[in-house]
Design a protein around this motif. Sequence first.
Motif, mmCIF file in Angstrom:
data_model
loop_
_atom_site.group_PDB
_atom_site.id
_atom_site.type_symbol
_atom_site.label_atom_id
_atom_site.label_comp_id
_atom_site.label_asym_id
_atom_site.label_seq_id
_atom_site.Cartn_x
_atom_site.Cartn_y
_atom_site.Cartn_z
ATOM 1 N N PHE A 164 0.810 -1.218 0.000
ATOM 2 C CA PHE A 164 0.000 0.000 0.000
ATOM 3 C C PHE A 164 0.842 1.267 0.000
ATOM 4 C CE2 PHE A 164 0.887 1.079 4.373
ATOM 5 C CZ PHE A 164 1.233 -0.141 4.921
ATOM 6 N N GLY A 165 2.175 1.124 0.050
ATOM 7 C CA GLY A 165 3.047 2.290 0.098
ATOM 8 C C GLY A 165 4.462 1.897 -0.286
ATOM 9 N N ALA A 166 5.396 2.848 -0.171
ATOM 10 C CA ALA A 166 6.774 2.575 -0.567
ATOM 11 C C ALA A 166 7.746 3.288 0.369
ATOM 12 C CB ALA A 166 7.021 3.043 -2.000
ATOM 13 N N PRO A 167 8.908 2.677 0.607
ATOM 14 C CA PRO A 167 9.338 1.388 0.082
ATOM 15 C C PRO A 167 8.668 0.229 0.827
ATOM 16 C CG PRO A 167 10.996 2.204 1.605
ATOM 17 C CD PRO A 167 9.949 3.294 1.468
ATOM 18 N N THR A 168 8.580 -0.917 0.151
ATOM 19 C CA THR A 168 8.048 -2.127 0.766
ATOM 20 C C THR A 168 9.000 -3.284 0.471
ATOM 21 O OG1 THR A 168 5.742 -1.399 0.694
ATOM 22 C CG2 THR A 168 6.120 -3.768 0.734
ATOM 23 N N PHE A 169 9.176 -4.124 1.461
ATOM 24 C CA PHE A 169 10.053 -5.286 1.339
ATOM 25 C C PHE A 169 9.235 -6.563 1.546
ATOM 26 C CE2 PHE A 169 12.018 -1.731 3.599
ATOM 27 C CZ PHE A 169 13.000 -1.356 2.710
ATOM 28 N N TRP A 228 7.010 -2.435 5.628
ATOM 29 C CA TRP A 228 6.801 -1.145 4.963
ATOM 30 C C TRP A 228 7.683 -0.070 5.585
ATOM 31 C CZ3 TRP A 228 3.285 2.935 7.131
ATOM 32 C CH2 TRP A 228 3.202 4.050 6.279
ATOM 33 N N GLY A 229 8.386 0.647 4.723
ATOM 34 C CA GLY A 229 9.101 1.831 5.189
ATOM 35 C C GLY A 229 10.594 1.602 5.368
ATOM 36 N N ASN A 230 11.353 2.658 5.096
ATOM 37 C CA ASN A 230 12.795 2.606 5.312
ATOM 38 C C ASN A 230 13.136 2.195 6.740
ATOM 39 O OD1 ASN A 230 15.638 3.237 4.732
ATOM 40 N ND2 ASN A 230 15.304 5.001 6.070
ATOM 41 N N ASP A 231 12.288 2.557 7.695
ATOM 42 C CA ASP A 231 12.528 2.211 9.099
ATOM 43 C C ASP A 231 12.454 0.713 9.363
ATOM 44 O OD1 ASP A 231 12.801 4.873 9.928
ATOM 45 O OD2 ASP A 231 10.638 5.114 10.141
ATOM 46 N N ARG A 232 11.924 -0.065 8.430
ATOM 47 C CA ARG A 232 11.801 -1.514 8.657
ATOM 48 C C ARG A 232 12.807 -2.330 7.850
ATOM 49 N NH1 ARG A 232 9.653 -0.021 12.226
ATOM 50 N NH2 ARG A 232 7.575 -0.364 13.102
ATOM 51 N N LEU A 233 13.776 -1.671 7.220
ATOM 52 C CA LEU A 233 14.750 -2.429 6.418
ATOM 53 C C LEU A 233 15.489 -3.464 7.263
ATOM 54 C CD1 LEU A 233 16.417 -3.098 3.933
ATOM 55 C CD2 LEU A 233 17.794 -1.052 4.352
#
Lengths: 209, 209
Positions: free
Chosen positions: A172-177, A186-191
């Motif tokens: 539903f959004g980006a970035p997504t892994f 979802w999110g750079n914070d979850r890389l």
Amino acid sequence: MHRRPVLEFWYEFASTYSYLAAMRIEAAAEAAGVELVWRPFLLGPIFKAQGWETTPFSLYPAKGRYMWRDMEREAARLGLPFYRPATFPQNGLLAARVALLGADRGWTPSFTRAVYTAQFGECRDIADAQVVTDILTGLGLNPEAIIAEAQGETNKLRLRRMGEEVQSRGLFGAPTFFAEDGEMFWGNDRLEQALDWAVTQGRRGEWPD
Amino acid sequence: MHRRPVLEFWYEFASTYSYLAAMRIEAAAEAAGVELVWRPFLLGPIFKAQGWETTPFSLYPAKGRYMWRDMEREAARLGLPFYRPATFPQNGLLAARVALLGADRGWTPSFTRAVYTAQFGECRDIADAQVVTDILTGLGLNPEAIIAEAQGETNKLRLRRMGEEVQSRGLFGAPTFFAEDGEMFWGNDRLEQALDWAVTQGRRGEWPD
């Protein structure tokens, strides 16, 4: 020896937090022993399906103001340049089509980083075909041939279909892994959590090389 | 000796990510040498001002589904219990009024953690006055007197005014942290950055004790 776990990295070129992820993901994945699959896509159709005609950062001004400030801080923390583009969101359609074409040819990561650097580090407009041309030239590629193929019906349709497919997986959004078992982050914070999941829980199976 | 830097912690009782922040902020602030100001508030009026009649996690189902999964993972990572409440968002009005009343009396942090534990760790409904009563009793306080004062006009108006004031400072979601210089950080994922800012850049000035 076993194969390395795989993580899919889905990014939109106009997305500020996708920029942060794209610039640091290769080193982080290498350190974690994870193989990346780079997946450019377009957020526009996915936002439209949620009832948004543009990015929520434009629809909700307080959230937008915060995002720009947060990006300044986070880019500084990660040692990345960051300038707010004159227009936002930029139209990343051509860049996404070109990036998709490079996926089987090995140059998508370099091209992707160059596009983000042009947009957020050098204030260039990535909707401008000349900017994309300059980037491809800088990578030692043939811009005319690549752009023509990228704009061809086969590649355009492939980009559209991949976006529809990943939306059906919950994006539903980006970035997504995505890990191999379908687990989504979802999110750079979850890389970091995504890489950890890919290694410890997300593998579909083990095969000898 | 100099006074310690201060960080404001704004939280909504129905907010899942506020729960994660509330349960870990005291230890994190102590380690950073930061003094906390606990600020319960209501997200409802702030969401309404953005055109949302309820939480975006209900308005946008894909985002909502992801949030519940992300909360499971993040709570596990932080060693916290987490159960999805039968109703969401819960009505945290009474709890917020009571928590505000405790701010000058020292028991707001303990009360806040107990309310979050009841909601997300024990599947209790925090809109139920009996739940709030039980929590106050468990803290050795006088529930009848406190609830009566919390529901009085003075306290109700104070909660409303504080929400309006913080919205004018840019707050749009929860949890939100403010350093003394007004720098704002949104989300449990930014607690570390907020504490770091409070210590290194956010101080309004130095006075001897």
